[in-house]
Design a protein around this motif. Structure first.
Motif, PDB file in Angstrom:
ATOM      1  N   LEU A  52       0.822  -1.206   0.000  1.00  0.00           N
ATOM      2  CA  LEU A  52       0.000   0.000   0.000  1.00  0.00           C
ATOM      3  C   LEU A  52       0.857   1.258   0.000  1.00  0.00           C
ATOM      4  CD1 LEU A  52      -2.835   1.385   0.423  1.00  0.00           C
ATOM      5  CD2 LEU A  52      -2.342   1.239   2.879  1.00  0.00           C
ATOM      6  N   ALA A 101      -5.443   3.510  -4.113  1.00  0.00           N
ATOM      7  CA  ALA A 101      -5.621   2.087  -4.373  1.00  0.00           C
ATOM      8  C   ALA A 101      -4.998   1.727  -5.715  1.00  0.00           C
ATOM      9  CB  ALA A 101      -7.108   1.734  -4.363  1.00  0.00           C
ATOM     10  N   ALA A 189      -7.796  -1.536   0.374  1.00  0.00           N
ATOM     11  CA  ALA A 189      -7.871  -0.200  -0.229  1.00  0.00           C
ATOM     12  C   ALA A 189      -8.680  -0.240  -1.519  1.00  0.00           C
ATOM     13  CB  ALA A 189      -6.469   0.329  -0.510  1.00  0.00           C
ATOM     14  N   GLU A 193     -12.186   1.693  -2.227  1.00  0.00           N
ATOM     15  CA  GLU A 193     -12.331   2.610  -3.353  1.00  0.00           C
ATOM     16  C   GLU A 193     -13.663   2.405  -4.066  1.00  0.00           C
ATOM     17  OE1 GLU A 193     -11.644   5.714  -5.549  1.00  0.00           O
ATOM     18  OE2 GLU A 193     -10.120   5.072  -4.107  1.00  0.00           O
ATOM     19  N   LEU A 208      -7.210   3.972   6.781  1.00  0.00           N
ATOM     20  CA  LEU A 208      -6.995   3.676   5.366  1.00  0.00           C
ATOM     21  C   LEU A 208      -7.987   4.423   4.487  1.00  0.00           C
ATOM     22  CD1 LEU A 208      -5.805   2.065   2.996  1.00  0.00           C
ATOM     23  CD2 LEU A 208      -7.354   0.194   3.609  1.00  0.00           C
ATOM     24  N   SER A 209      -9.258   4.351   4.834  1.00  0.00           N
ATOM     25  CA  SER A 209     -10.273   5.004   4.007  1.00  0.00           C
ATOM     26  C   SER A 209     -10.112   6.523   4.038  1.00  0.00           C
ATOM     27  CB  SER A 209     -11.679   4.590   4.440  1.00  0.00           C
ATOM     28  OG  SER A 209     -11.907   4.901   5.805  1.00  0.00           O
ATOM     29  N   ILE A 212      -7.165   7.514   1.695  1.00  0.00           N
ATOM     30  CA  ILE A 212      -7.435   7.505   0.251  1.00  0.00           C
ATOM     31  C   ILE A 212      -8.595   8.445  -0.100  1.00  0.00           C
ATOM     32  CG2 ILE A 212      -6.521   5.173  -0.022  1.00  0.00           C
ATOM     33  CD1 ILE A 212      -9.363   4.136  -0.309  1.00  0.00           C
TER      34      ILE A 212
END
Length: 269
Positions: A52, A101, A189, A193, A208-209, A212
């Protein structure tokens, strides 16, 4: 140890993740800043995050735990970088999404999910059992799926199931859980997305969310982790996050009721 006083021009600095997965994702944003100063940056992170984070601009080499130490001039723990840069509430580096992602994995997961028939919502209801505050930060899957509006598609964004979770999943056949198909955070990821919205307790997937740039609603216990602060429903660390806090009764029911009420008002973009 690099404290920020020494010049890194033409030098190699070794940065290593010494905290949890969510911490590593949150503070990886500082590597872009460091890259403008250092001749070379070598970063050591957990193997599950290496894929990642490998595309962060300016980082020359990623290594996973278990590899030998590289040669370097200076070293710095990742979570000491905010101290080095004298970060305060007004100087938090938050310029939007700083991770992305993998497009090929997004394509793969898009085919795996099939045709979208309703807005997609990703769910994370529990974190690691080993976390010291797990009993306060995790919720039961049944308490969520039992009340969330049925006008959406719901997807699990976590691998680990707790006792009784599989029974709940079996009772909600439209809720899709992928388990070990989520090999690492690159898969997670990509799946994030493809979501229109993510609802998560305070776990690494929430970070993580946010990293991104996906719209994310985070469920927080009455006494939250330090990074979420108090008395606000947004986060200076992630522009796409909205925070839902327990009341003084320390129950999740009020949080879940607010989530349901706001979901019912959402309109598809």
């Amino acid at each position: 140890l690099w404290t920020g006083a020494e010049s890194l021009q033409g030098k190699t600095i070794f940065v290593y993740s010494e905290q949890g997965l969510g911490d590593t994702i949150q503070f990886a944003r500082y590597l872009n800043i460091l890259a403008r100063q250092a001749g070379r940056i070598i970063v050591k992170v957990p193997v599950s995050l290496a894929g990642l984070l490998r595309n962060i601009e300016g980082v020359d080499l990623w290594t996973g735990r278990g590899d030998g130490l590289p040669d370097f001039d200076f070293h710095c723990p990742l979570l000491s970088l905010p101290l080095v840069y004298k970060t305060n509430l007004n100087t938090i580096p938050n310029t939007g999404a700083y991770l992305r992602a993998d497009p090929l994995l997004v394509e793969k997961w898009s085919a795996r999910l099939g045709k979208e028939v309703a807005p997609r919502i990703g769910i994370v209801w529990s974190g690691s059992r080993l976390h010291a505050n797990d009993r306060n930060r995790s919720v039961s899957l049944e308490s969520l799926l039992g009340v969330l509006p049925d006008k959406f598609e719901y997807f699990s964004l976590q691998r680990e199931l707790r006792d009784g979770d599989q029974m709940v999943i079996d009772a909600h056949p439209k809720f899709r859980h992928f388990g070990d198909e989520l090999v690492d955070f690159e898969d997670t990821a990509a799946l994030c997305e493809l979501m229109d919205l993510i609802i998560s307790v305070d776990t690494s997937v929430a970070h993580l969310s946010g990293a991104i740039g996906k719209p994310t609603w985070v469920m927080l216990p009455f006494v939250p982790d330090w990074r979420w602060m108090l008395d606000r429903d947004d986060s200076p660390w992630y522009s796409s996050l909205k925070l839902y806090r327990q009341g003084a009764d320390r129950q999740w029911s009020g949080v879940i009721d607010r989530l349901r009420a706001e979901l019912l008002t959402l309109r598809r973009k």
